[in-house]
Motif scaffolding. Structure first.
Motif, mmCIF file in Angstrom:
data_model
loop_
_atom_site.group_PDB
_atom_site.id
_atom_site.type_symbol
_atom_site.label_atom_id
_atom_site.label_comp_id
_atom_site.label_asym_id
_atom_site.label_seq_id
_atom_site.Cartn_x
_atom_site.Cartn_y
_atom_site.Cartn_z
ATOM 1 N N VAL A 21 0.313 1.785 -3.806
ATOM 2 C CA VAL A 21 0.531 2.149 -2.402
ATOM 3 C C VAL A 21 0.327 3.648 -2.195
ATOM 4 N N TRP A 75 -4.564 -3.130 -1.077
ATOM 5 C CA TRP A 75 -3.632 -4.048 -0.416
ATOM 6 C C TRP A 75 -3.708 -5.441 -1.030
ATOM 7 N N CYS A 78 -1.727 -5.192 -4.197
ATOM 8 C CA CYS A 78 -0.290 -5.219 -3.891
ATOM 9 C C CYS A 78 0.178 -6.637 -3.602
#
Length: 106
Positions: A21, A75, A78
């Motif tokens: 992130v 993303w 993640c």
């Protein structure tokens, strides 16, 4: 002993999630010129983030189509960490420690 090992693995995955992130935010700020990457400290931080995340992001970038400068690979990584790795690790832990072998099959 095995509980400690799984706790360490959970913490490592959680820390790696946050590194991904932070690297995505860093890259966005650097591409818009908000942070000065010519500064030695900022460059060292960016280099660390790149070296820590690039081995995991490279295979995802190969699969994704070119979206014109927008990088969704951090993303997706993640999501993979949160939605796949953590529950799989929890199921393996339940199977080993609690003897719940049926949890592995679902």
């Amino acid at each position: 002993m095995i509980t400690i090992l799984f706790n360490v693995l959970f913490y490592v995955l959680n820390i790696y999630f946050w590194i991904v992130v932070i690297a995505a935010i860093y890259q966005t700020l650097a591409s818009f010129g908000v942070i000065d990457t010519r500064n030695r400290v900022v460059w060292m931080i960016g280099d660390f983030l790149y070296r820590a995340t690039e081995p995991a992001l490279r295979p995802i970038r190969r699969i994704l189509p070119d979206l014109g400068g927008i990088d969704f690979s951090p993303w997706i990584l993640c999501l993979l960490i949160r939605l796949v790795a953590m529950p799989v690790l929890a199921r393996i832990y339940a199977a080993l420690v609690l003897g719940d072998v049926h949890g592995l099959l679902l």
